[in-house]
Scaffold this motif. Structure first.
Motif, PDB file in Angstrom:
ATOM      1  N   GLU A 114     -93.214  62.470 -21.931  1.00 57.01           N
ATOM      2  CA  GLU A 114     -93.693  61.460 -22.874  1.00 57.01           C
ATOM      3  C   GLU A 114     -92.657  61.238 -23.961  1.00 57.01           C
ATOM      4  O   GLU A 114     -92.042  62.187 -24.450  1.00 57.01           O
ATOM      5  CB  GLU A 114     -95.018  61.913 -23.499  1.00 57.01           C
ATOM      6  N   GLU A 115     -92.483  60.001 -24.272  1.00 57.31           N
ATOM      7  CA  GLU A 115     -91.592  59.645 -25.384  1.00 57.31           C
ATOM      8  C   GLU A 115     -92.367  58.716 -26.298  1.00 57.31           C
ATOM      9  O   GLU A 115     -92.979  57.752 -25.834  1.00 57.31           O
ATOM     10  CB  GLU A 115     -90.329  58.923 -24.861  1.00 57.31           C
ATOM     11  N   TRP A 116     -92.351  59.087 -27.546  1.00 56.08           N
ATOM     12  CA  TRP A 116     -93.134  58.309 -28.498  1.00 56.08           C
ATOM     13  C   TRP A 116     -92.212  57.660 -29.505  1.00 56.08           C
ATOM     14  O   TRP A 116     -91.197  58.207 -29.893  1.00 56.08           O
ATOM     15  CB  TRP A 116     -94.133  59.228 -29.215  1.00 56.08           C
ATOM     16  N   GLN A 117     -92.618  56.473 -29.877  1.00 52.44           N
ATOM     17  CA  GLN A 117     -91.887  55.802 -30.944  1.00 52.44           C
ATOM     18  C   GLN A 117     -92.875  54.943 -31.704  1.00 52.44           C
ATOM     19  O   GLN A 117     -93.555  54.104 -31.118  1.00 52.44           O
ATOM     20  CB  GLN A 117     -90.769  54.926 -30.365  1.00 52.44           C
ATOM     21  N   ASP A 118     -92.958  55.170 -32.955  1.00 50.41           N
ATOM     22  CA  ASP A 118     -93.885  54.419 -33.818  1.00 50.41           C
ATOM     23  C   ASP A 118     -95.308  54.496 -33.297  1.00 50.41           C
ATOM     24  O   ASP A 118     -96.025  53.491 -33.259  1.00 50.41           O
ATOM     25  CB  ASP A 118     -93.463  52.948 -33.930  1.00 50.41           C
ATOM     26  N   GLY A 119     -95.698  55.662 -32.818  1.00 47.57           N
ATOM     27  CA  GLY A 119     -97.076  55.821 -32.367  1.00 47.57           C
ATOM     28  C   GLY A 119     -97.362  55.228 -31.013  1.00 47.57           C
ATOM     29  O   GLY A 119     -98.497  55.221 -30.552  1.00 47.57           O
ATOM     30  N   LYS A 120     -96.319  54.738 -30.334  1.00 50.12           N
ATOM     31  CA  LYS A 120     -96.540  54.177 -29.005  1.00 50.12           C
ATOM     32  C   LYS A 120     -95.690  54.923 -27.997  1.00 50.12           C
ATOM     33  O   LYS A 120     -94.578  55.338 -28.318  1.00 50.12           O
ATOM     34  CB  LYS A 120     -96.138  52.690 -28.973  1.00 50.12           C
ATOM     35  N   ARG A 121     -96.203  55.035 -26.804  1.00 49.96           N
ATOM     36  CA  ARG A 121     -95.399  55.664 -25.750  1.00 49.96           C
ATOM     37  C   ARG A 121     -94.395  54.654 -25.217  1.00 49.96           C
ATOM     38  O   ARG A 121     -94.753  53.533 -24.871  1.00 49.96           O
ATOM     39  CB  ARG A 121     -96.302  56.138 -24.607  1.00 49.96           C
ATOM     40  N   ILE A 122     -93.174  55.032 -25.172  1.00 48.15           N
ATOM     41  CA  ILE A 122     -92.159  54.098 -24.674  1.00 48.15           C
ATOM     42  C   ILE A 122     -91.511  54.591 -23.381  1.00 48.15           C
ATOM     43  O   ILE A 122     -90.613  53.951 -22.853  1.00 48.15           O
ATOM     44  CB  ILE A 122     -91.049  53.872 -25.725  1.00 48.15           C
ATOM     45  N   ASP A 123     -91.947  55.749 -22.914  1.00 50.79           N
ATOM     46  CA  ASP A 123     -91.272  56.294 -21.738  1.00 50.79           C
ATOM     47  C   ASP A 123     -91.669  55.497 -20.492  1.00 50.79           C
ATOM     48  O   ASP A 123     -92.796  55.019 -20.373  1.00 50.79           O
ATOM     49  CB  ASP A 123     -91.634  57.766 -21.563  1.00 50.79           C
ATOM     50  N   ARG A 124     -90.730  55.370 -19.628  1.00 55.33           N
ATOM     51  CA  ARG A 124     -90.958  54.644 -18.372  1.00 55.33           C
ATOM     52  C   ARG A 124     -90.789  55.609 -17.224  1.00 55.33           C
ATOM     53  O   ARG A 124     -90.077  56.600 -17.318  1.00 55.33           O
ATOM     54  CB  ARG A 124     -89.943  53.497 -18.219  1.00 55.33           C
ATOM     55  N   ARG A 125     -91.424  55.273 -16.131  1.00 56.85           N
ATOM     56  CA  ARG A 125     -91.267  56.105 -14.941  1.00 56.85           C
ATOM     57  C   ARG A 125     -89.974  55.724 -14.219  1.00 56.85           C
ATOM     58  O   ARG A 125     -89.628  54.543 -14.112  1.00 56.85           O
ATOM     59  CB  ARG A 125     -92.464  55.909 -14.010  1.00 56.85           C
ATOM     60  N   ASN A 126     -89.313  56.721 -13.779  1.00 62.74           N
ATOM     61  CA  ASN A 126     -88.043  56.461 -13.115  1.00 62.74           C
ATOM     62  C   ASN A 126     -88.257  55.851 -11.735  1.00 62.74           C
ATOM     63  O   ASN A 126     -89.126  56.266 -10.974  1.00 62.74           O
ATOM     64  CB  ASN A 126     -87.244  57.754 -12.982  1.00 62.74           C
ATOM     65  N   THR A 127     -87.428  54.886 -11.450  1.00 62.42           N
ATOM     66  CA  THR A 127     -87.596  54.114 -10.224  1.00 62.42           C
ATOM     67  C   THR A 127     -86.260  53.977  -9.525  1.00 62.42           C
ATOM     68  O   THR A 127     -85.212  53.911 -10.179  1.00 62.42           O
ATOM     69  CB  THR A 127     -88.141  52.713 -10.553  1.00 62.42           C
ATOM     70  N   LEU A 128     -86.323  53.935  -8.236  1.00 62.45           N
ATOM     71  CA  LEU A 128     -85.113  53.675  -7.444  1.00 62.45           C
ATOM     72  C   LEU A 128     -85.424  52.542  -6.475  1.00 62.45           C
ATOM     73  O   LEU A 128     -86.439  52.567  -5.775  1.00 62.45           O
ATOM     74  CB  LEU A 128     -84.693  54.931  -6.689  1.00 62.45           C
ATOM     75  N   LEU A 143     -86.358  50.044   0.081  1.00 61.89           N
ATOM     76  CA  LEU A 143     -86.967  51.305  -0.349  1.00 61.89           C
ATOM     77  C   LEU A 143     -87.344  51.181  -1.819  1.00 61.89           C
ATOM     78  O   LEU A 143     -86.564  50.690  -2.635  1.00 61.89           O
ATOM     79  CB  LEU A 143     -85.973  52.455  -0.157  1.00 61.89           C
ATOM     80  N   TYR A 144     -88.536  51.618  -2.097  1.00 60.47           N
ATOM     81  CA  TYR A 144     -88.994  51.671  -3.476  1.00 60.47           C
ATOM     82  C   TYR A 144     -89.445  53.091  -3.734  1.00 60.47           C
ATOM     83  O   TYR A 144     -90.342  53.597  -3.041  1.00 60.47           O
ATOM     84  CB  TYR A 144     -90.141  50.674  -3.682  1.00 60.47           C
ATOM     85  N   LEU A 145     -88.806  53.724  -4.682  1.00 54.14           N
ATOM     86  CA  LEU A 145     -89.093  55.133  -4.962  1.00 54.14           C
ATOM     87  C   LEU A 145     -89.471  55.230  -6.427  1.00 54.14           C
ATOM     88  O   LEU A 145     -88.765  54.721  -7.299  1.00 54.14           O
ATOM     89  CB  LEU A 145     -87.835  55.956  -4.675  1.00 54.14           C
ATOM     90  N   ARG A 146     -90.575  55.868  -6.689  1.00 57.86           N
ATOM     91  CA  ARG A 146     -91.036  55.929  -8.075  1.00 57.86           C
ATOM     92  C   ARG A 146     -91.612  57.303  -8.356  1.00 57.86           C
ATOM     93  O   ARG A 146     -92.441  57.808  -7.588  1.00 57.86           O
ATOM     94  CB  ARG A 146     -92.104  54.862  -8.318  1.00 57.86           C
ATOM     95  N   ARG A 147     -91.146  57.854  -9.434  1.00 62.06           N
ATOM     96  CA  ARG A 147     -91.701  59.134  -9.870  1.00 62.06           C
ATOM     97  C   ARG A 147     -92.933  58.820 -10.699  1.00 62.06           C
ATOM     98  O   ARG A 147     -92.846  58.364 -11.833  1.00 62.06           O
ATOM     99  CB  ARG A 147     -90.674  59.902 -10.714  1.00 62.06           C
ATOM    100  N   LEU A 148     -94.102  59.068 -10.143  1.00 63.34           N
ATOM    101  CA  LEU A 148     -95.332  58.734 -10.860  1.00 63.34           C
ATOM    102  C   LEU A 148     -95.570  59.709 -12.004  1.00 63.34           C
ATOM    103  O   LEU A 148     -96.043  59.341 -13.080  1.00 63.34           O
ATOM    104  CB  LEU A 148     -96.524  58.757  -9.907  1.00 63.34           C
ATOM    105  N   SER A 149     -95.252  60.949 -11.741  1.00 62.68           N
ATOM    106  CA  SER A 149     -95.441  61.977 -12.743  1.00 62.68           C
ATOM    107  C   SER A 149     -94.516  63.128 -12.353  1.00 62.68           C
ATOM    108  O   SER A 149     -93.888  63.084 -11.294  1.00 62.68           O
ATOM    109  CB  SER A 149     -96.908  62.440 -12.778  1.00 62.68           C
ATOM    110  N   PRO A 150     -94.381  64.160 -13.177  1.00 62.99           N
ATOM    111  CA  PRO A 150     -93.505  65.272 -12.800  1.00 62.99           C
ATOM    112  C   PRO A 150     -93.893  65.911 -11.467  1.00 62.99           C
ATOM    113  O   PRO A 150     -93.050  66.558 -10.836  1.00 62.99           O
ATOM    114  CB  PRO A 150     -93.675  66.259 -13.950  1.00 62.99           C
ATOM    115  N   THR A 151     -95.103  65.733 -11.025  1.00 66.97           N
ATOM    116  CA  THR A 151     -95.503  66.351  -9.766  1.00 66.97           C
ATOM    117  C   THR A 151     -95.777  65.345  -8.657  1.00 66.97           C
ATOM    118  O   THR A 151     -96.192  65.740  -7.569  1.00 66.97           O
ATOM    119  CB  THR A 151     -96.797  67.178  -9.975  1.00 66.97           C
ATOM    120  N   GLN A 152     -95.591  64.086  -8.936  1.00 65.47           N
ATOM    121  CA  GLN A 152     -95.929  63.095  -7.914  1.00 65.47           C
ATOM    122  C   GLN A 152     -94.790  62.112  -7.722  1.00 65.47           C
ATOM    123  O   GLN A 152     -94.056  61.809  -8.652  1.00 65.47           O
ATOM    124  CB  GLN A 152     -97.204  62.329  -8.323  1.00 65.47           C
ATOM    125  N   GLN A 153     -94.744  61.630  -6.541  1.00 67.04           N
ATOM    126  CA  GLN A 153     -93.718  60.642  -6.218  1.00 67.04           C
ATOM    127  C   GLN A 153     -94.274  59.688  -5.165  1.00 67.04           C
ATOM    128  O   GLN A 153     -94.981  60.109  -4.241  1.00 67.04           O
ATOM    129  CB  GLN A 153     -92.471  61.344  -5.685  1.00 67.04           C
TER     130      GLN A 153
END
Lengths: 396, 590
Positions: A114-128, A143-153
């Protein structure tokens, strides 16, 4: 040898903290790398570039009778800093050999991303994103690859080809990995295939803290994993099932590293065992035995892998201009003692019970990676050499 | 009319089934197999059953004792069955992955591991419905082609009937495979079988030729030229439609008559050569030969016999014959007339007009019922000529007009007007022409004197050459038509080289002999090559090509077995008639 785009994809896995080998489909990765390596056919030329940390391109030109080629582009939202130049990248990352199972790593917690800035989350999920167009067959891979969460892809791969039924197929794969176990569910539009795979690692759970390897040297220190997979094709009413287990030593093991797997297909009565051992620092052996309890058919393959190292050439230092002007010798600089040896090349060989040989030599000359391979069929006396191929890769 | 097709005797041959099984096995394993089949397909059992197929005759294109061509509608729902043995991949996931791109493959670890199972498939309850083209010839064997997909349905029973997926898959795959087999392989199999049955002498001839080539070439030269007069047609007719008796025909011979060789103009022969080449090489260029019916699509057997009879627009054959016949009965007087025409113009004109007028009367008459195309040709000629004639020839208006079609008079104008000359070339030697028309009651003695006189007169030859040159240079419509007429005529006249000259049967002649006679400057030898080249209809050619490879393969082992056979066949004199369709095959084979 891994293609450049696969190399970049693995770099993405590493950068995003995803252990892609902790999966049931990679249970026999070592045996596959040592026994089922592909020998190049014809002449292939790959020119690739990781032009920016987020963008990579690759062009391939091949000639197997007729000339074909492909264009591929890759975009990743996660900047990749791995060396991409073919003169610098580590050959161990490009050439798949004996896969040393690593200790499990505790996955990141969700809040770590999680990345917060001014009270809002600004983090994005990494995508390939990756696309490849084959010419002149006009086949498109995406191919579309997306890290949904640290434990999911999530991995969506699609192929568009007019020769395929319905013009193409899409495969959706969801992976859930917590280290201790891993599950994958997949769906393919081709035949409505639904599948589920799971792998369970026996032993300590990485989530409970850092695993400290024991100090004993007299017994095996390794990990046993077991898994299963199940598929069902909804449209053609067919299915498949298999179980598997693997024991592999971990890096902390003091003795000879080894990997042994056993897979069973109860429906088809197929039983397959592999045994791979890293006999020396640069030498690995592997064997695979298949047996079918219904048809009594069996198959045996032996293979080995030899890494050839060479000393780094010592640079002869010229007398510097300053020293010449001063009428003195340069100070003698003590050479670094533990300078690593350079890989000269890798020789892979396999032979099966029908005396079919496969040979592959992978190496680097200057800035070029190349692999030279051939298959030889000793049963055909008159024409034993079946195929000879050369693949050259350059990347920057 | 009735045909008798024997179904059961096929099966009486003990060897038949084993041979067919071998051929079927080879055919089934030729095409790439579906992934589920992991081993060779072996034909285990084959039975044609007792119920014959129903054949409905739709069309019969050709029918003779030794050949047949026809289209059938075939329906079959009999009790034939076929048992195949092979090994199949029993894991559906394995075959599922086989043709899928690896990029979207689910990459199962061991679930796709294979299990091959020996499989026995019985194909029965065939339901076939097809249009079949059957071409049979004793020399070429039997060619059978399906016009449409013959397979309506069949029952596939196997060891996997209890598993619906596998059963459906097998059914689909086997139907697919069988369709290709029916369309592509079965005709080849049948053809090969038929060659064995009916055509032993084909192999024999092959051997013979090989032996001959090994021998001195002198032997070959003796045999190769084919004399069209060797076997005279049953009812030969001359230009007037009068029946020629055998003695007259026998008096004609290839070697004796220089005028026979001179019937063909070299230019036209060249053009014909280009035409046949274009057919053979698939070249898109076709020399324009107007009023000619291209019979390249007809089978070679047909060509020679039916060409002139069926197509009114190709009078050529009969013309040559009539010419030949006439040469027997030409008068000397006309020859002098032609000579005079060359030497002195005015006198010629008057003379001609009188004579030609008479002759033309009959010529026009006969022409009227020859055919429509001829009439148009006449009109063309007349229009051009009348003008020329009028201008050049002062007095004789009506007679010359009437005569213009076959007028030799124009030849006199060669130096003045090239266009006219173009028309004339065919006519110029006109002496002959006129003889023919005028002289019905001439004796062979006169003929001899005629030929002698012609040989004796040098001026004629140069004139011909000049005309031929002009002909090639100028391309005015009338010339073209005239030249083309000639080409078509020579073209078809080349065909009578076959021993059975059917051409004599057509009785329509006289108006055109002039053209015919005039054309040639160089004698054209009869070559057997020409007949050999008329290789056959497109259909057959395609088959020839396709089967050439097969035949080549089989030729070798056949030779040894047939060695005794051809020793017999060589005696029955069949080699006199050249093998029309399969001539190219042995060449390719070697």
């Amino acid at each position: 040898m891994l293609e450049f785009m696969d190399y970049v994809q693995h770099a993405f896995y590493n950068a995003s903290g995803w252990n892609h080998e902790n999966s049931y489909s990679h249970l026999t990765a070592t045996a596959r790398a040592l026994l089922e390596f592909e020998t190049p056919r014809g002449v292939r030329l790959n020119i690739s570039s990781l032009s920016s940390p987020n963008f990579a391109t690759s062009y391939a030109l091949g000639s197997v009778g007729l000339v074909d080629g492909s264009l591929s582009y890759l975009y990743t939202s996660l900047p990749l800093t791995t060396p991409a130049s073919s003169g610098q990248l580590d050959l161990h990352n490009v050439i798949r050999g004996y896969r040393q199972i690593q200790e499990l790593v505790k996955p990141d917690e969700d809040w770590m991303w999680e990345e917060w800035q001014d009270g809002k989350r600004i983090d994005r999920r990494n995508t390939l994103l990756y696309g490849r167009l084959y010419l002149p067959q006009s086949t498109l891979e995406a191919l579309y690859l997306r890290r949904l969460s640290p434990t999911q892809q999530l991995k969506l791969s699609a192929v568009s080809d007019s020769r395929l039924r319905n013009g193409g197929t899409i495969l959706a794969l969801h992976q859930y990995d917590v280290g201790k176990y891993n599950t994958e569910t997949l769906y393919s539009t081709d035949g409505g295939l639904v599948g589920i795979r799971g792998l369970y690692n026996f032993g300590p759970d990485p989530r409970n803290g850092v695993i400290i390897p024991p100090r004993t040297e007299d017994r095996f220190y390794g990990r046993f994993s077991a898994g299963a997979e199940m598929y069902y094709g909804a449209l053609n009413k067919s299915g498949g099932i298999s179980f598997g287990g693997r024991f592999a030593t971990l890096p902390a093991h003091k003795g000879t590293p080894l990997t042994a797997t056993l897979t069973l297909n109860p429906l088809m009565g197929n039983l397959s065992t592999t045994y791979a051992v890293k006999a020396g620092k640069n030498l690995s052996f592997c064997s695979k035995f298949d047996f079918n309890v219904y048809s009594y058919e069996s198959d045996l393959i032996l293979g080995c892998e030899l890494w050839r190292m060479k000393k780094k050439v010592q640079k002869v230092q010229e007398r510097s201009m300053a020293a010449k002007l001063a009428w003195r010798l340069d100070e003698v600089v003590a050479p670094l003692k533990d300078e690593p040896e350079e890989i000269a090349g890798v020789l892979k060989a396999r032979v099966d019970q029908d005396w079919k040989f496969g040979l592959l030599w992978e190496s680097r000359i200057k800035e070029l990676l190349f692999s030279l391979g051939s298959t030889v069929d000793m049963k055909r006396r008159n024409q034993p050499l079946r195929a000879l191929g050369l693949e050259v890769q350059y990347s920057s | 009319m009735a045909f008798n097709f024997n179904w059961s005797p096929l099966t009486a041959d003990a060897d038949f089934y084993s041979r067919t099984q071998d051929l079927l096995t080879a055919a089934l394993n030729k095409s790439p197999k579906p992934p589920i089949i992991v081993d060779d397909i072996i034909v285990n059992e084959l039975n044609l059953g007792s119920v014959p197929p129903e054949l409905e005759i739709l069309e019969i294109g050709d029918l003779a004792e030794d050949r047949f061509r026809g289209i059938f509608k075939m329906c079959y729902s009999g009790d034939a069955f076929l048992t195949l043995k092979t090994r199949v991949q029993a894991n559906p996931l394995n075959t599922y992955l086989f043709s899928k791109p690896s990029f979207t493959s689910p990459q199962p670890l061991a679930a796709s591991s294979g299990l091959t199972i020996p499989l026995q498939i019985t194909l029965s309850e065939f339901k076939l419905s097809a249009f079949i083209i059957v071409v049979f010839s004793r020399q070429k064997g039997l060619t059978l082609v399906f016009r449409n997909d013959p397979l309506e349905s069949l029952k596939v029973s196997s060891t996997f009937d209890s598993i619906p997926f596998v059963r459906d898959y097998l059914q689909n795959e086997i139907e697919k495979q069988l369709r290709t087999l029916m369309m592509d392989e079965l005709p080849a199999i049948i053809h090969r079988l038929s060659l064995r049955l009916w055509c032993p002498e084909y192999k024999a001839r092959e051997d013979q030729e090989a032996a001959q080539s090994a021998k001195s070439e002198s032997n070959e030269e003796e045999e190769t030229p084919i004399d069209p007069f060797a076997s005279p047609p049953q009812d030969a007719v001359d230009a007037r439609g009068n029946v020629l008796d055998a003695s007259e025909i026998s008096s004609l011979s290839l070697d004796g008559g220089s005028e026979i060789h001179s019937l063909f103009s070299q230019k036209n022969l060249l053009r014909l050569g280009a035409l046949t080449d274009s057919h053979r090489t698939l070249s898109l260029f076709t020399p324009s030969i107007r009023d000619a019916v291209f019979r390249a699509w007809a089978s070679p057997a047909e060509r020679g016999e039916s060409a002139t009879i069926s197509t009114p627009s190709t009078p050529s054959l009969s013309r040559t014959q009539s010419n030949l016949g006439n040469t027997g009965g030409t008068t000397y007087t006309f020859d002098t007339a032609s000579e005079s025409s060359h030497s002195s113009r005015p006198s010629l004109v008057s003379f001609q007009s009188a004579r030609a007028g008479l002759s033309l009367g009959s010529g026009n008459h006969s022409r009227s019922h020859v055919g429509r195309k001829k009439k148009t040709r006449v009109v063309n000629l007349r229009r051009d000529k009348t003008i020329d004639d009028m201008s050049s020839v002062s007095g004789d208006s009506e007679t010359s007009e009437a005569a213009c079609a076959s007028e030799p008079a124009i030849s006199t104008q060669i130096p003045e007007e090239p266009e006219d000359n173009i028309i004339t070339p065919p006519r110029s030697p006109s002496g002959k022409v006129r003889f023919r028309t005028g002289s019905d009651e001439d004796t062979p003695r006169r003929l001899r004197s005629l030929t002698a006189s012609r040989n004796a007169e040098p001026p004629l030859r140069p004139a011909f050459n000049l005309e031929a040159k002009i002909n090639s240079e100028a391309a005015s419509p009338p010339t073209g038509s005239a030249a083309r007429d000639n080409t078509s005529s020579t073209r078809s006249s080349m065909r009578p080289q076959r021993p059975q000259r059917p051409t004599y049967t057509s009785s329509t002649f006289s108006p055109y002999p002039a053209e015919k006679v005039s054309t040639p400057s160089t004698p054209t030898p009869y070559t057997p090559h020409a007949t050999a080249e008329t290789s056959g209809s497109i259909l057959e050619q395609a088959w020839v090509l396709k089967m050439a490879g097969e035949i080549a393969r089989r030729a070798h082992d056949e030779k040894s077995s047939r060695a005794s056979f051809w020793a017999n066949t060589s005696q029955d004199g069949r080699e006199d008639s050249p093998p029309p369709a399969y001539e190219p095959a042995p060449q390719i084979a070697r």
